[in-house]
Scaffold this motif. Structure first.
Motif, PDB file in Angstrom:
ATOM      1  N   SER A   1      44.063  49.577  28.360  1.00  0.00           N
ATOM      2  CA  SER A   1      43.071  50.647  28.208  1.00  0.00           C
ATOM      3  C   SER A   1      43.688  51.893  27.595  1.00  0.00           C
ATOM      4  O   SER A   1      43.050  52.576  26.774  1.00  0.00           O
ATOM      5  CB  SER A   1      42.426  50.973  29.556  1.00  0.00           C
ATOM      6  OG  SER A   1      43.382  51.517  30.463  1.00  0.00           O
ATOM      7  N   LEU A   2      44.930  52.187  27.969  1.00  0.00           N
ATOM      8  CA  LEU A   2      45.624  53.322  27.371  1.00  0.00           C
ATOM      9  C   LEU A   2      45.848  53.091  25.875  1.00  0.00           C
ATOM     10  O   LEU A   2      45.667  53.999  25.053  1.00  0.00           O
ATOM     11  CB  LEU A   2      46.960  53.562  28.066  1.00  0.00           C
ATOM     12  CG  LEU A   2      46.914  54.201  29.454  1.00  0.00           C
ATOM     13  CD1 LEU A   2      48.314  54.236  30.067  1.00  0.00           C
ATOM     14  CD2 LEU A   2      46.337  55.601  29.385  1.00  0.00           C
TER      15      LEU A   2
ATOM     16  N   ARG B   1      42.508  53.572  24.054  1.00  0.00           N
ATOM     17  CA  ARG B   1      42.082  54.972  23.998  1.00  0.00           C
ATOM     18  C   ARG B   1      42.964  55.786  23.037  1.00  0.00           C
ATOM     19  O   ARG B   1      42.469  56.596  22.241  1.00  0.00           O
ATOM     20  CB  ARG B   1      42.118  55.588  25.384  1.00  0.00           C
ATOM     21  CG  ARG B   1      41.706  57.065  25.433  1.00  0.00           C
ATOM     22  CD  ARG B   1      40.307  57.267  24.837  1.00  0.00           C
ATOM     23  NE  ARG B   1      39.959  58.668  24.689  1.00  0.00           N
ATOM     24  CZ  ARG B   1      39.242  59.364  25.575  1.00  0.00           C
ATOM     25  NH1 ARG B   1      38.807  58.767  26.690  1.00  0.00           N
ATOM     26  NH2 ARG B   1      38.952  60.630  25.371  1.00  0.00           N
TER      27      ARG B   1
ATOM     28  N   GLU C   1      41.924  61.137  34.658  1.00  0.00           N
ATOM     29  CA  GLU C   1      40.866  61.089  33.659  1.00  0.00           C
ATOM     30  C   GLU C   1      41.490  61.072  32.263  1.00  0.00           C
ATOM     31  O   GLU C   1      42.440  61.806  31.990  1.00  0.00           O
ATOM     32  CB  GLU C   1      39.941  62.294  33.798  1.00  0.00           C
ATOM     33  CG  GLU C   1      39.197  62.357  35.127  1.00  0.00           C
ATOM     34  CD  GLU C   1      38.203  61.214  35.279  1.00  0.00           C
ATOM     35  OE1 GLU C   1      37.679  60.742  34.239  1.00  0.00           O
ATOM     36  OE2 GLU C   1      37.951  60.786  36.422  1.00  0.00           O
ATOM     37  N   ALA C   2      40.947  60.235  31.379  1.00  0.00           N
ATOM     38  CA  ALA C   2      41.492  60.099  30.031  1.00  0.00           C
ATOM     39  C   ALA C   2      41.526  61.423  29.258  1.00  0.00           C
ATOM     40  O   ALA C   2      42.519  61.705  28.582  1.00  0.00           O
ATOM     41  CB  ALA C   2      40.697  59.044  29.250  1.00  0.00           C
TER      42      ALA C   2
ATOM     43  N   LEU D   1      44.618  63.291  30.177  1.00  0.00           N
ATOM     44  CA  LEU D   1      45.804  62.662  29.605  1.00  0.00           C
ATOM     45  C   LEU D   1      45.967  63.052  28.136  1.00  0.00           C
ATOM     46  O   LEU D   1      47.065  63.412  27.703  1.00  0.00           O
ATOM     47  CB  LEU D   1      45.714  61.142  29.734  1.00  0.00           C
ATOM     48  CG  LEU D   1      46.851  60.354  29.073  1.00  0.00           C
ATOM     49  CD1 LEU D   1      48.159  60.589  29.810  1.00  0.00           C
ATOM     50  CD2 LEU D   1      46.528  58.865  29.028  1.00  0.00           C
TER      51      LEU D   1
END
Length: 212
Positions: A17-18, A21, A106-107, A110
């Protein structure tokens, strides 16, 4: 943008997921699933930022952070931890990490932390070619030539050269170099900056001993 980011995270869902994103934000992303792979990539490949989990198989994130700094690399490191404990954060920062986040996060936060770190430590980032007389510096490819001939610089020497290039026309104090590139505390007594500057001059100047 196109900054290179290394994500060292053993949890596959989070790692993937990182990656998705960060790629959506315009970053170039590589990943590692354990501490050994993470340390190898972090020290052998050029990255602008490392996102590093503390709890990893084979070698902890703290050990990876220590290994990166012992190699003389000033790549910004953002550490991730599920432990909401001050000790982990303090140890990581003392080993040379630049920031930390506690899972879950939360993205958007980040991404904001990443952007802040890349602005604060522009050691390996940047695009284009810089020409200074007979010296040509290709920042993206990390290639330096003098009169068209390659100049072999160590990773630390290139970081120092680029840091100074970004501040052309300004006087950069030794304390700033120690803090930004070597992560030393203010008041540290060392001649490492002088040694690296002298090495750079030997490689880049025709007559370094004749200059003040």
């Amino acid at each position: 943008m196109n900054e290179n980011v290394l994500v060292v995270e053993d949890e596959e869902v989070l790692r993937n997921s990182l990656e998705v994103r960060l790629r959506a934000e315009g970053y170039t992303v590589d990943t590692a699933a354990d501490g050994n792979e993470g340390l190898l990539k972090a020290t052998e490949l050029p990255f602008d930022l490392i996102i590093l989990d503390i709890m990893l198989p084979y070698r902890s994130g703290l050990d990876v952070c220590r290994g990166v700094r012992q190699k003389g690399l000033a790549t910004p490191i953002l550490m991730l931890t599920v432990r909401n404990q001050t000790l982990d954060k303090v140890v990581g920062l003392n080993l040379g990490a630049d920031d930390y986040m506690t899972k879950p996060f939360e993205a958007p936060e980040l991404i904001a932390r990443i952007q802040t770190l890349l602005r604060r430590l522009p050691v390996r980032t940047g695009q284009g070619v810089h020409q200074f007389g007979m010296i040509r510096v290709d920042v993206q490819r990390e290639i330096v030539t003098r009169n068209g001939k390659p100049v072999q610089l160590t990773s630390r020497e290139f970081q120092l050269l680029y840091y100074l290039m970004e501040r052309t026309g300004s006087t950069v104090p030794r304390t700033e170099l120690l803090r930004s590139l070597w992560h030393h505390e203010d008041g540290t007594s060392t001649r490492t900056v002088d040694a690296h500057v002298a090495s750079l001059r030997r490689k880049l100047e025709y007559n370094p001993s004749g200059l003040s």
